[in-house]
Design an enzyme around this catalytic site. Structure first.
Site, short mmCIF file in Angstrom:
data_model
loop_
_atom_site.label_atom_id
_atom_site.label_comp_id
_atom_site.label_asym_id
_atom_site.label_seq_id
_atom_site.Cartn_x
_atom_site.Cartn_y
_atom_site.Cartn_z
N GLY A 132 -7.72 7.07 23.37
CA GLY A 132 -8.31 7.93 24.38
C GLY A 132 -9.00 7.73 25.39
N GLU B 283 -6.01 5.96 13.52
CA GLU B 283 -7.39 5.58 13.83
C GLU B 283 -8.11 5.23 12.38
OE1 GLU B 283 -8.20 7.46 18.06
OE2 GLU B 283 -8.41 8.67 16.31
C1 5RP Z 1 -8.06 10.12 19.35
C2 5RP Z 1 -9.42 10.26 19.15
C3 5RP Z 1 -10.49 9.80 20.21
O1 5RP Z 1 -11.00 8.86 20.11
C4 5RP Z 1 -11.09 11.06 20.53
O2 5RP Z 1 -10.51 12.24 20.71
C5 5RP Z 1 -12.06 10.73 21.94
O3 5RP Z 1 -11.39 10.90 22.89
P1 5RP Z 1 -12.07 10.67 24.39
O4 5RP Z 1 -12.63 9.26 24.43
O5 5RP Z 1 -10.88 10.99 25.33
O6 5RP Z 1 -13.08 12.02 24.48
O7 5RP Z 1 -10.13 10.68 18.05
O8 5RP Z 1 -7.46 10.83 18.42
#
Ligand code: 5RP
Length: 225
Positions: free
Chosen positions: A29, A105
């Protein structure tokens, strides 16, 4: 000057938790991006780190920065994983998966001694699921039936789309974004979702997180642990 909250949260976490010789899980992300960059700087400065990526995109970025990336099966365990989140409570319960990498994750987080979360202040919430939908990864086979069983848990489930097609995860599955009117009992919901055939994984990360670094627009970073 505008503060880059994602960057300062990520850098604080790496500075506090990453040490020479460690096995490190790299999240996915836009906030985890800064984690990968900081780890890349440490590697360039001579630190010996072995990393496991939570997505193909993270693996590509890390390798471009000269970071050694191995499969999870090649390490005994991970010392620390640093990742972003979509919602975080002060009890360190999370919703993750809006970036589409929740399965890997969660496996990587569960393999880590410490799971550290880095977010900006907009992600810190009183309770989960009032604003953010809960991502649920499902098998493509029979996904419409799986959707109906998910919705019986009290949500509206929407198939995630990208460029007019269903979004496909790195694992070849679909994601339903499930909007609840708040998740009153996340443990109960998780146990129900886990029993639905076709559900691969859900984005609730309960009791997995050691600490969260929450960056604020004034440039401060709060550590919740
Ligand atoms: C990906 C995730 C990310 O950690 C979550 O969506 C946060 O993303 P960002 O830092 O771009 O807001 O869970 O599967």
């Amino acid at each position: 000057m505008t503060v880059n909250m994602k960057k300062i949260a990520a850098e604080r976490a790496v500075e506090e938790y990453v040490r020479d010789g460690m096995n490190v899980g790299l999240g996915t992300g836009s906030t985890a991006f800064y984690v990968i960059c900081k780890v890349g700087e440490l590697v360039a400065a001579g630190m010996n780190l072995t990393c496991v990526a939570t997505s193909e995109e993270t693996e590509r970025i890390a390798k471009d920065l000269g970071i050694r990336v191995v499969n999870l099966s090649e390490v005994n365990n991970l010392d620390v994983t640093i990742d972003g989140a979509d919602e975080v409570t002060r009890q360190l319960h999370l919703i993750k998966g809006l970036g589409g990498a929740l399965v890997r994750e969660k496996i990587v987080a569960a393999s880590s001694i410490d799971q550290i979360v880095v977010v900006d202040e907009s992600k810190l919430v009183e309770s989960l699921g009032k604003e953010c939908p809960l991502p649920v990864e499902v098998m493509v086979f029979g996904h419409e039936k799986t959707k109906r069983m998910i919705e019986r848990q009290g949500c509206k489930a929407t198939l995630r789309m990208r460029d007019g097609e269903p979004f496909m995860t790195d694992n070849g599955n679909y994601i339903y974004d499930c909007k609840f009117d708040g998740i009153a009992n996340p443990y109960f919901l998780e146990s129900r979702l886990d029993t639905i055939p076709g559900v691969v994984e859900n984005g609730l990360f309960l009791n997995m997180t050691t600490a969260a670094f929450v960056a604020r627009s004034d440039g401060t970073v709060e550590k919740i642990c």
